[in-house]
Motif scaffolding. Sequence first.
Motif, PDB file in Angstrom:
ATOM      1  N   UNK A   1       0.898  -1.096  -0.050  1.00 38.98           N
ATOM      2  CA  UNK A   1      -0.083  -0.022   0.010  1.00 38.98           C
ATOM      3  C   UNK A   1       0.752   1.273  -0.024  1.00 38.98           C
ATOM      4  N   UNK A   2       1.958   1.505   0.771  1.00 37.57           N
ATOM      5  CA  UNK A   2       2.933   2.327   0.843  1.00 37.57           C
ATOM      6  C   UNK A   2       3.448   2.592  -0.717  1.00 37.57           C
ATOM      7  N   UNK A   3       3.672   1.613  -1.152  1.00 36.01           N
ATOM      8  CA  UNK A   3       4.351   1.897  -2.469  1.00 36.01           C
ATOM      9  C   UNK A   3       3.326   2.329  -3.510  1.00 36.01           C
ATOM     10  N   UNK A   4       2.065   1.790  -3.574  1.00 34.06           N
ATOM     11  CA  UNK A   4       1.001   2.378  -4.346  1.00 34.06           C
ATOM     12  C   UNK A   4       0.876   3.773  -4.227  1.00 34.06           C
ATOM     13  N   UNK A   5       0.756   4.077  -2.862  1.00 30.90           N
ATOM     14  CA  UNK A   5       0.429   5.565  -2.448  1.00 30.90           C
ATOM     15  C   UNK A   5       1.810   6.550  -3.074  1.00 30.90           C
ATOM     16  N   UNK A   6       2.977   6.002  -3.116  1.00 29.83           N
ATOM     17  CA  UNK A   6       4.122   6.744  -3.730  1.00 29.83           C
ATOM     18  C   UNK A   6       3.970   6.825  -5.064  1.00 29.83           C
ATOM     19  N   UNK A   7       3.635   5.579  -5.829  1.00 31.60           N
ATOM     20  CA  UNK A   7       3.360   5.711  -7.330  1.00 31.60           C
ATOM     21  C   UNK A   7       2.181   6.897  -7.776  1.00 31.60           C
ATOM     22  N   UNK A   8       1.272   6.685  -6.719  1.00 34.05           N
ATOM     23  CA  UNK A   8       0.106   7.740  -7.041  1.00 34.05           C
ATOM     24  C   UNK A   8       0.641   9.297  -6.876  1.00 34.05           C
ATOM     25  N   UNK A   9       1.502   9.344  -5.787  1.00 29.81           N
ATOM     26  CA  UNK A   9       1.978  10.707  -5.682  1.00 29.81           C
ATOM     27  C   UNK A   9       2.842  11.071  -6.904  1.00 29.81           C
ATOM     28  N   UNK A  10       3.588  10.157  -7.349  1.00 24.59           N
ATOM     29  CA  UNK A  10       4.643  10.543  -8.359  1.00 24.59           C
ATOM     30  C   UNK A  10       3.865  10.489  -9.862  1.00 24.59           C
ATOM     31  N   UNK A  11       2.946   9.685  -9.744  1.00 27.25           N
ATOM     32  CA  UNK A  11       2.307   9.662 -11.291  1.00 27.25           C
ATOM     33  C   UNK A  11       3.139   8.809 -12.226  1.00 27.25           C
ATOM     34  N   UNK A  12       4.083   7.771 -11.520  1.00 27.24           N
ATOM     35  CA  UNK A  12       4.869   6.803 -12.259  1.00 27.24           C
ATOM     36  C   UNK A  12       4.742   5.387 -11.563  1.00 27.24           C
ATOM     37  N   UNK A  13       4.717   4.517 -12.485  1.00 27.59           N
ATOM     38  CA  UNK A  13       4.805   3.046 -12.012  1.00 27.59           C
ATOM     39  C   UNK A  13       6.175   2.795 -11.446  1.00 27.59           C
ATOM     40  N   UNK A  14       6.471   2.362 -10.478  1.00 23.93           N
ATOM     41  CA  UNK A  14       7.843   1.854  -9.926  1.00 23.93           C
ATOM     42  C   UNK A  14       8.221   0.326  -9.839  1.00 23.93           C
ATOM     43  N   UNK A  15       6.835  -0.465 -10.169  1.00 25.27           N
ATOM     44  CA  UNK A  15       7.021  -1.938 -10.106  1.00 25.27           C
ATOM     45  C   UNK A  15       6.149  -2.388 -11.197  1.00 25.27           C
TER      46      UNK A  15
END
Length: 303
Positions: free
Chosen positions: A38-52
């Motif tokens: 969930x933390x990673x999904x939140x970061x992805x949403x905040x950045x607007x970029x997929x990380x995984x």
Amino acid sequence: MVTSPSLKGLQAFEAAARTGSFAAAADELSVSAAAVSQLIRTVEEQMGRKLFHRVNRKVVLTEAGVEMLPRLTMAFQEIGSVSRELGGDAFRPRLVVSVPPSMAMGWLSQRLAGFVASHGAADISLRGDDDPVPFDRELIDIRLSYGLHYREHPTEDITRDAVYPVCAPGLASAIKAEALAGLPLIHTDWGPTGASFPSWRNWFEAEGAQPGRAAQRGLSANSSRAALDLAISGLGVALAQGVYCAEAVEDGRLVRPAARAIALRQPYCLTIPERSARRDVVAAFRDWLIEECRRAVGSPALR
């Protein structure tokens, strides 16, 4: 106004990317794997970029994730260092050292205590790697290689070596070069992706001898360290680099049944990326490692 990614989310991403697992990251951070996700999904949403990329319950870094990981790892390491200093704990510099596998297996590991004794404690990660190595992804601070592989980073020649016929004392009755063809020979083959290693045929030709098929028979190893261990065990005569065999010749575990040596075609090179070059522990390790290599290559037992 762009929302800054949460620090906890970045920490969860860094741990998951570095360990390769949400579960391992959860153990490291003392949270659940679901919380990490969930933390990673939140970061992805905040950045607007997929990380995984999430595929069949596995996660693979995207290009954006690959780009972020080394910078975040360095940032969290620096934060940890500052925290330890301010907390009053003794500061222990971190050092990632990458060397060829044969050097990591015995030669360097046996000498590291000398560096720690003279330069103080450090958190050292010793890696035995074949070339090429991923400097940024693995945060490697210093790399020792045979040959010039890394023109994109500052690299220096530190010494040139040779290979020497060596065997256990019990096999040393053959003093003449021609007689070596009658002994068990140990061959070193670094494989199709490795540099060319001098062969026994090269050695006999340099000696002016004609060994025939004998130069192709015997034991074979795909690492210099394994070939050296076979020779120490009394299983044959190996062609060994001076940097590896000098100590064993000095203490009598190995002898040189013939004097001729063959110079290696390339030097040993030291590569230090610019991000690490100004660190005191890196500079100290560089000087120490160069001295150790040159001392071994220049051993009186090899003259």
